[in-house]
Design a protein around this motif. Structure first.
Motif, PDB file in Angstrom:
ATOM      1  N   SER A   1       0.781  -1.216  -0.044  1.00  0.00           N
ATOM      2  CA  SER A   1       0.103   0.077   0.120  1.00  0.00           C
ATOM      3  C   SER A   1       1.073   1.509  -0.119  1.00  0.00           C
ATOM      4  O   SER A   1       2.106   1.267   0.503  1.00  0.00           O
ATOM      5  CB  SER A   1      -0.888  -0.100   1.102  1.00  0.00           C
ATOM      6  N   HIS A   2       0.385   2.334  -0.469  1.00  0.00           N
ATOM      7  CA  HIS A   2       1.012   3.466  -0.642  1.00  0.00           C
ATOM      8  C   HIS A   2      -0.016   4.566  -0.317  1.00  0.00           C
ATOM      9  O   HIS A   2      -1.098   5.040  -0.883  1.00  0.00           O
ATOM     10  CB  HIS A   2       1.402   3.842  -2.081  1.00  0.00           C
ATOM     11  N   ASP A   3       0.169   5.337   1.032  1.00  0.00           N
ATOM     12  CA  ASP A   3      -0.507   6.189   1.440  1.00  0.00           C
ATOM     13  C   ASP A   3      -0.011   7.855   1.411  1.00  0.00           C
ATOM     14  O   ASP A   3       1.023   7.780   1.906  1.00  0.00           O
ATOM     15  CB  ASP A   3      -0.827   6.023   3.054  1.00  0.00           C
TER      16      ASP A   3
ATOM     17  N   ASP B   1       4.339  10.099   3.695  1.00  0.00           N
ATOM     18  CA  ASP B   1       4.203   9.392   2.338  1.00  0.00           C
ATOM     19  C   ASP B   1       4.701   8.179   2.809  1.00  0.00           C
ATOM     20  O   ASP B   1       5.898   7.922   2.914  1.00  0.00           O
ATOM     21  CB  ASP B   1       5.209  10.209   1.243  1.00  0.00           C
ATOM     22  N   ASN B   2       3.794   7.363   3.141  1.00  0.00           N
ATOM     23  CA  ASN B   2       4.218   5.982   3.430  1.00  0.00           C
ATOM     24  C   ASN B   2       3.929   4.688   2.609  1.00  0.00           C
ATOM     25  O   ASN B   2       2.899   4.761   1.740  1.00  0.00           O
ATOM     26  CB  ASN B   2       3.346   5.605   4.861  1.00  0.00           C
ATOM     27  N   GLN B   3       5.011   3.802   2.477  1.00  0.00           N
ATOM     28  CA  GLN B   3       4.869   2.679   1.617  1.00  0.00           C
ATOM     29  C   GLN B   3       4.974   1.639   2.487  1.00  0.00           C
ATOM     30  O   GLN B   3       5.827   1.551   3.238  1.00  0.00           O
ATOM     31  CB  GLN B   3       5.802   2.955   0.464  1.00  0.00           C
ATOM     32  N   GLU B   4       4.012   0.302   2.332  1.00  0.00           N
ATOM     33  CA  GLU B   4       4.193  -0.725   2.882  1.00  0.00           C
ATOM     34  C   GLU B   4       4.119  -1.863   1.976  1.00  0.00           C
ATOM     35  O   GLU B   4       3.458  -1.980   1.061  1.00  0.00           O
ATOM     36  CB  GLU B   4       3.124  -0.964   4.101  1.00  0.00           C
ATOM     37  N   ASN B   5       4.977  -2.972   2.376  1.00  0.00           N
ATOM     38  CA  ASN B   5       5.053  -4.079   1.587  1.00  0.00           C
ATOM     39  C   ASN B   5       4.827  -5.227   2.691  1.00  0.00           C
ATOM     40  O   ASN B   5       5.759  -5.469   3.589  1.00  0.00           O
ATOM     41  CB  ASN B   5       6.161  -4.205   0.715  1.00  0.00           C
ATOM     42  N   LEU B   6       3.767  -6.301   2.587  1.00  0.00           N
ATOM     43  CA  LEU B   6       3.953  -7.291   3.508  1.00  0.00           C
ATOM     44  C   LEU B   6       3.540  -8.551   2.991  1.00  0.00           C
ATOM     45  O   LEU B   6       2.744  -8.743   1.916  1.00  0.00           O
ATOM     46  CB  LEU B   6       2.862  -7.018   4.413  1.00  0.00           C
TER      47      LEU B   6
END
Lengths: 935, 214
Positions: free
Chosen positions: A421-423, A441-446
């Motif tokens: 996700s990219h917020d 500006d946060n990016q998450e990869n799970l």
């Protein structure tokens, strides 16, 4: 035979026309076997010759004599039935005299072979239909893989020679049919040699007219032996399926298809879907068709405890995504899977695989007002989110009933998930004047996987009511994620300045759990039972969170990094006494549970511990009372009391804060105690089967003893601005009452029904803000009413109104008390206006109000569709639909809890038109459905 | 008793009727399949019926034991204390509905007590004759060779098949079925929507204890 009967009847009528026959007659005779021995106590019946209807019956005397005295003098079919003899039939014409004396009737014995082998040994029904003798082939046991030929060799009266030529009752069988149809040409051997014996249920042997006679229609008197092999029901295959394609304005599209094949034992299905119209998963109908016989299962989770009532059917785990779109944003969705079921009543096997993915694009604004002791602040938030999720899910369930006393169930589920996700979020904070603006500006990869498995074995002892169940389970999960965080914080003070933060987080979590339970039930008498259970579980969790600064050579930020290792040992022993008799079931019991938590925390694996290892042991006693009472006239009463203990979540115990947003900081509390609660539930339900009136009410009360609340500290911090820190703490706890009712009453039976429903909730929740305790009192109510009118099968009208009111009161800052009002009214029409043409329309008008903020939004939504069925059996459906004709869709939420009120508004799919075409192999339903719209 | 009966059946069928005073009890397993019952309902579409049958499969069966006590002249049919689904509810007890059916074949009277739509009814009447059609099929049920009889209820839209014993000259049968020359041992309504069959050979004999309950 028929012709013969007709001739006989004609003769009877014609003779009676000339002679003066008596109106009453006595029919008498003697039953003998073929050697002339009298047969005593035979069943003698007089039937109507037209339809074999039973008119009268008698038993022969010990000398074999019978008589029907003074019966109506009409034509009869005399039938004699005697054990081990073939049923005897004779047509009796109208008698010319007052006593109709039949000469001795000789009945033939059934050949010993047929009687002993077919009826006695194989328990196969024997049908004698004119000249056809039929028996049930499935009763003759042949080894698996045998051909029909092998089966025929075992059948009495049938001979098969070395070449495969068949003889029945000494005559050649010229024809073999399968299910009444010719099987690959005329060679009778082709069917008997190739078909598997296990596919056959019945073998029929009969005389057939010769081919010549069939062609010419002229009876040549020649009859040939023929054989028909009837296939077993489960080898009669079935299939169904549906395929839909839809295209719309604004680049909208949808596609969906499923195909199922089944027989009596097996079901196989495939399902696929894709769309950009916010259908994130399947609906109930799709789910049922996909899972087939595995749609519902008994509740069997293996964690035995206090019995709570009759066992019910449950839907299996959420292994297939349901359509659960929450109304916000735009999604693109896709999914596909397959399912296989096997069920032969003793063994059930189900397995399925499903893949699904959703891409969400969300634009949302929210306004949140937070109250402090003597002030409040406002945050305005705009969020742009791009979120992608995908799952592979495999699940299987096996159930084997060895005999009526032993059952084994094994279940397993494996899931691989990926989320990305990219917020982009902009938050503006203000007290009386804007203080700061935070851009994130946060990016998450799970990536993660999860395995869960359970095995349950149940044994029933010879003694009635005594049973034992044992279960074991193993669960494992693993996740691996990275987060890239970037924030810019701008301050609007005397001198405007900017603060930047960059962070790179990696999260690795593993969890293992091994568990086992035992349940033993003993009957003390017919009505009293004693149940005891024991649960044991051992869990190990490892959390590794490493926070690095990308601007300083990826150096670890120690205060934010943590590695912790937790072990949780859980033991519970409980016992209860139950009274069960005539619909009254009352259980009362006590359990003691011990929970041992062992945790150690360090900055990373193999680094010194940050604090001394945490070792907590919690021991609790929990009583339980359940009563289910079934009263006459379809009334049910239920009561339950339970004392529940909920252990703290591991993330709440960690000593290192979690900071993904500089304005929000989550701390843990290693000294947290489990949350304990008393829960009382009361429900009553009534239904009237003659007019379908229905009434349900449920009231639940919960009091928390040691509630875990999230204490907030809100401070204005240099270079951060307004920062909220939460930390879980135990407090005396709040309470809540929630209740709902549902009533359904037919004003005009089957035509006009009124439904009312509502709920009423009261709660008070403690909260701690800057160490000041606040009590939030929320009372809300919801009342809805609907009218359903079905004047005939071609028209359904319904109107529904709903009012929801929520009042929120705070013990501090009373001027912030809120009154939230949401109202809606909904009208729908379904109309089959000309054959095969349907109109469906739904209009919804919703209003959202909050006086204190002068908030007042009104949203009308109107959906309309027309569809037509084509082809015979209605295999094709074409539909033109308009969604949100007025182009007003907007998602609005209003919420108030603890010390803040939030209003959220999100963009979502608005007006579009869509044309869809569906092909249904089995044809579309041409009746209007009472429930649900088919948009 | 079973041995005697079997011997009687196949070796000396003449001797059987020496025991003219048959009395005893037959326990029937009653199986109701509501997916099949639903299939006969006119107001549900074909698609919905198929979906129910596909989704519920063998789970749509509901089983119970009923007992038939009889003498040559009277019979009583009622629910058994025993549960036919030992694995279903773990000793959970449901309320028993009022239910018995009594027949007196000499006086031609019936007394039925049933609970219907939440109300209790006591029905006293003459035995309603059933128009049985006798077929030429034979089958063994619980050690007895039975003949097939069929009838139809046009009001309820039901087709019924009964198998009656050639060697038990008793008019009784399960549920409302009676009036055949031999005792009815097996019944099938609408192709498996409901079936009655004797519990055998679990019991030592078909008549496994005397007709005390009459």
């Amino acid at each position: 035979m028929k012709k013969l009967k007709a001739l006989a009847i004609f003769l009877l009528i014609s003779t009676s026309a000339f002679a003066q026959n008596p109106s009453k007659t006595t029919i008498q005779g003697i039953v003998q076997d073929t050697f002339g021995t009298e047969l005593p106590f035979a069943m003698v019946m007089l039937l109507n010759p037209k339809d074999s209807a039973l008119i009268q019956f008698a038993q022969s005397s010990d000398k074999g004599a019978f008589s029907f005295k003074n019966v109506k003098n009409i034509a009869y079919l005399l039938k004699i039935s005697y054990v081990a003899y073939l049923p005897y039939q004779q047509l009796l014409p109208v008698s010319t005299s007052e006593i109709h004396d039949l000469s001795p009737i000789k009945i033939k014995p059934i050949t010993k072979e047929l009687l002993e082998v077919v009826i006695k040994t194989a328990k196969a029904p024997l049908s004698i239909r004119g000249d056809t003798i039929e028996y049930n082939a499935s009763s003759f046991k042949v080894p698996p893989g045998s051909s029909v030929e092998d089966l025929l060799r075992r059948l009495p009266g049938i001979d098969v020679d070395a070449d495969g030529n068949i003889k029945a009752q000494g005559k050649d069988v010229k024809k073999v049919y399968v299910d009444g149809k010719t099987f690959f040409g005329s060679d009778p051997k082709s069917a008997t040699k190739t078909l598997d014996a296990h596919t056959i249920s019945k073998v029929q042997v009969f005389n057939e007219k010769s081919e010549q006679a069939k062609l010419t229609g002229v009876e040549d008197g020649k009859k040939e032996k023929a054989m028909n092999l009837e296939l077993k029901e489960e080898f009669k295959k079935g299939s169904f399926g549906k395929l839909t394609g839809a295209i719309g304005t604004a680049n909208r599209w949808a596609a969906r298809g499923n195909y199922n094949r089944f027989n009596a034992k097996e079901q196989f299905s495939i399902l696929g879907f894709g769309n950009n119209i916010n259908q994130t998963g399947v609906n109930w109908e799709d789910y049922g068709e996909f899972k087939g016989q595995n749609t519902f299962n008994n509740e069997d989770n293996g964690d035995f405890g206090f019995s709570s009532g009759p066992r019910r059917f449950y839907r299996m785990e959420d292994d297939i995504p349901f359509n659960n779109f929450d109304g916000r944003g735009f999604t693109k969705n896709g999914g596909a899977g397959l399912n296989y079921n096997f069920d032969d009543k003793k063994t059930k096997l189900n397995s399925s695989y499903f893949f699904n993915q959703t891409q969400l694009n969300l634009n949302q604004t929210s306004r949140r007002q937070t109250f402090l002791k003597d002030s409040s602040f406002l945050s305005l938030d705009t969020l742009q989110q791009a979120d992608f999720r995908s799952n592979h899910n495999m699940s299987t369930r096996f159930e084997r009933e060895f005999d009526s006393t032993n059952v084994l169930i094994i279940k397993g589920n494996l899931r691989f998930s990926h989320a990305n996700s990219h917020d982009i979020q902009n938050q503006l904070f203000a007290k009386t004047m804007p203080t700061n603006a935070l851009n994130l500006d946060n990016q998450e990869n799970l990536k993660s996987y999860r395995l869960s498995s359970t095995a349950i074995f149940r044994h029933r002892f010879k003694k009635k009511g005594r049973s034992l169940a044992v279960s074991g389970g193993y669960n494992k999960s693993l996740s691996d994620g990275t987060e890239q965080l970037f924030s810019i914080n701008r301050f609007f003070q005397a001198t405007t300045f900017t603060e930047q933060v960059r962070q790179l987080n990696t999260n690795e979590n593993t969890a293992n759990q091994l568990k086992s339970s035992v349940l033993f039930t003993e009957s003390l008498s017919k009505k009293w039972f004693w149940e005891s259970f024991y649960n044991l579980s051992q869990a190990q969790n490892e959390v590794r969170r490493q926070v690095k600064n990308p601007e300083r050579n990826h150096e670890r930020i120690d205060p934010l990094s943590v590695f912790y290792d937790n072990k949780v040992l859980y033991n519970r022993l409980g016992s209860s006494l139950r009274y069960s008799h005539q619909g009254v079931n009352i259980t009362s019991g006590l359990a003691v549970q011990q929970l041992q938590l062992n945790g150690s925390y360090s900055i990373d694996r193999n680094l010194p511990l940050l604090t001394a290892p945490i070792q907590n042991t919690y021991i609790n006693f929990s009583p339980n009372v359940t009563a289910n009472i079934e009263l006459p006239n379809h009334k049910y009463l239920g009561f339950s009391y339970g004392y529940n203990v909920k252990e703290p979540q591991l993330s709440d115990l960690q000593p290192v804060p979690n900071v993904n947003n500089p304005a929000f900081r989550a701390e843990g509390n290693p000294n947290l105690q489990p949350e304990r609660s008393h829960q009382v539930n009361l429900d009553f339900n009534y239904w009237n089967p003659s007019n379908f009136a229905n009434f349900n009410i449920n009231v639940e009360y919960q009091k928390l003893d040691n509630q875990i609340i999230y204490a907030q500290t809100i401070e204005n911090i240099d270079k951060i601005g307004i920062r909220t820190t939460t930390r879980p703490e135990n407090r005396a706890g709040g309470q809540q009452i929630s209740s709902w009712f549902w009533i359904n009453y037919p004003i005009i039976k089957t035509k006009l029904t009124v439904t009312g429903n509502g709920n009423l909730d009261f709660s008070n929740t403690p909260s701690l803000v800057n160490r000041i305790q606040n009590e939030t009192y929320t009372n809300g109510g919801d009342v809805g009413m609907s009218l359903n009118f079905t004047p005939d099968s071609k028209l359904i009208l319904s109107v529904r109104g709903n009012v929801r009111m929520t009042n929120i009161e705070y013990s501090i800052q009373k001027e912030q008390n809120q009154k939230i009002r949401n109202h809606s009214i909904d009208a729908s029409v379904k109309w089959n206006f000309i054959p095969k043409m349907y109109l469906e329309s739904n209009f919804n008008y919703a209003s959202f109000q909050n006086e204190r903020f002068g908030f007042n939004q009104k949203i009308p939504i109107w959906n309309l569709s027309v569809r037509r069925l084509f082809m015979k059996e209605n295999k094709i459906e074409m539909r033109l639909a308009a969604f949100d004709l007025l182009n007003r869709t907007l998602s609005i939420r209003q919420n108030g809890t603890q010390n803040y009120v939030i209003q959220t508004t999100a963009q979502t799919l608005a007006r579009y038109f869509m044309l869809s075409l569906t092909y249904n192999m089995k044809g579309h339903d041409d009746k209007l459905k009472k429930n649900g719209m088919s948009f | 008793m079973k041995k005697i009966l079997l011997n009687l059946l196949f070796i000396a069928p003449i001797a059987i009727n020496a025991q003219q005073n048959f009395e005893g009890m037959v326990q029937y397993l009653v199986v109701q399949n509501w997916a099949k019952k639903l299939a006969a309902v006119p107001y549900i579409s074909k698609q919905q019926k198929e979906r129910v049958a596909y989704m519920w499969g063998s789970r749509s069966e509901w089983k119970a034991y009923n007992n038939l006590y009889f003498t040559p002249t009277v019979s009583k049919y009622e629910a058994s204390e025993e549960s036919a689904e030992p694995n279903a509810d773990d000793n959970y007890s449901w309320r028993k509905e009022l239910f018995f059916m009594k027949r007196d074949f000499d006086k031609n009277t019936m007394t039925d007590a049933i609970e219907h739509l939440g109300k209790n009814y006591l029905i006293e009447d003459e035995i309603q004759p059933i128009e049985w059609k006798i077929q030429n099929d034979l089958k063994e049920v619980a050690g007895h060779i039975c003949m097939k009889a069929v009838t139809e209820d046009t009001l309820k839209n039901q087709k019924m098949v009964a198998w009656f014993a050639q060697d038990i000259p008793i008019k009784a049968g399960p549920d409302q079925f009676s009036g055949l020359p031999g005792m009815i041992l097996e019944v099938d309504i609408n192709d498996g929507a409901a079936t009655c069959s004797p519990v055998f050979p679990k019991r030592r004999s078909l008549f496994w204890y005397p007709a005390m309950a009459l």
